[in-house]
Design a protein around this motif. Structure first.
Motif, mmCIF file in Angstrom:
data_model
loop_
_atom_site.group_PDB
_atom_site.id
_atom_site.type_symbol
_atom_site.label_atom_id
_atom_site.label_comp_id
_atom_site.label_asym_id
_atom_site.label_seq_id
_atom_site.Cartn_x
_atom_site.Cartn_y
_atom_site.Cartn_z
ATOM 1 N N GLY A 256 32.758 37.226 32.961
ATOM 2 C CA GLY A 256 33.528 38.046 32.030
ATOM 3 C C GLY A 256 34.294 37.118 31.115
ATOM 4 N N SER A 257 34.560 37.537 29.909
ATOM 5 C CA SER A 257 35.232 36.668 28.935
ATOM 6 C C SER A 257 36.680 36.368 29.311
ATOM 7 N N ALA A 258 37.250 37.185 30.190
ATOM 8 C CA ALA A 258 38.609 36.954 30.699
ATOM 9 C C ALA A 258 38.620 37.266 32.191
ATOM 10 N N ARG A 259 39.456 36.563 32.931
ATOM 11 C CA ARG A 259 39.544 36.817 34.361
ATOM 12 C C ARG A 259 40.176 38.188 34.597
ATOM 13 N N ASP A 260 39.539 38.950 35.470
ATOM 14 C CA ASP A 260 40.045 40.264 35.853
ATOM 15 C C ASP A 260 39.769 40.417 37.340
ATOM 16 N N ASP A 261 40.818 40.292 38.148
ATOM 17 C CA ASP A 261 40.654 40.361 39.597
ATOM 18 C C ASP A 261 40.195 41.731 40.077
ATOM 19 N N GLN A 262 40.589 42.775 39.370
ATOM 20 C CA GLN A 262 40.205 44.130 39.780
ATOM 21 C C GLN A 262 38.711 44.370 39.629
ATOM 22 N N THR A 263 38.151 43.937 38.513
ATOM 23 C CA THR A 263 36.724 44.152 38.272
ATOM 24 C C THR A 263 35.888 42.933 38.655
ATOM 25 N N GLN A 264 36.543 41.924 39.187
ATOM 26 C CA GLN A 264 35.904 40.676 39.619
ATOM 27 C C GLN A 264 35.077 40.034 38.499
#
Length: 94
Positions: A47-55
């Protein structure tokens, strides 16, 4: 734990010979590969940015495509690994 104080092995006096630079780069690349393989196994995707919820994680790309700052993080891990090996009295022979 609030009282934890890390005590890594002192490698400040260890100088890595230039002959180990290819090994260092190989270890750095492998460090990234191991990290990425584990994240993918856990269900993470690029993903272009880290997102812990959507991994999602921007680092899930080949080592060669990483920003230099990320490569340096992996190289520093490799440097310290090699220095610890030498500090513990082992030799690395080519």
């Amino acid at each position: 734990m609030d009282n934890y104080i890390p005590l890594p092995i002192d490698t400040s006096r260890i100088e890595l010979p230039a002959t180990l630079l290819p090994l260092l780069e190989g270890l750095a690349r492998n460090t990234h590969e191991v990290w990425a393989a584990q994240r993918i196994k856990e269900g993470w995707t690029f993903g272009s940015a880290r997102d812990d919820q959507t991994q999602k994680h921007p680092g899930l790309i080949p080592f060669a495509e990483l920003p230099e700052t990320e490569k340096e993080y992996d190289r520093n891990t490799a440097i310290e690994t090699l220095k610890v090996v030498l500090a513990l009295g082992y030799r690395i022979e080519l």
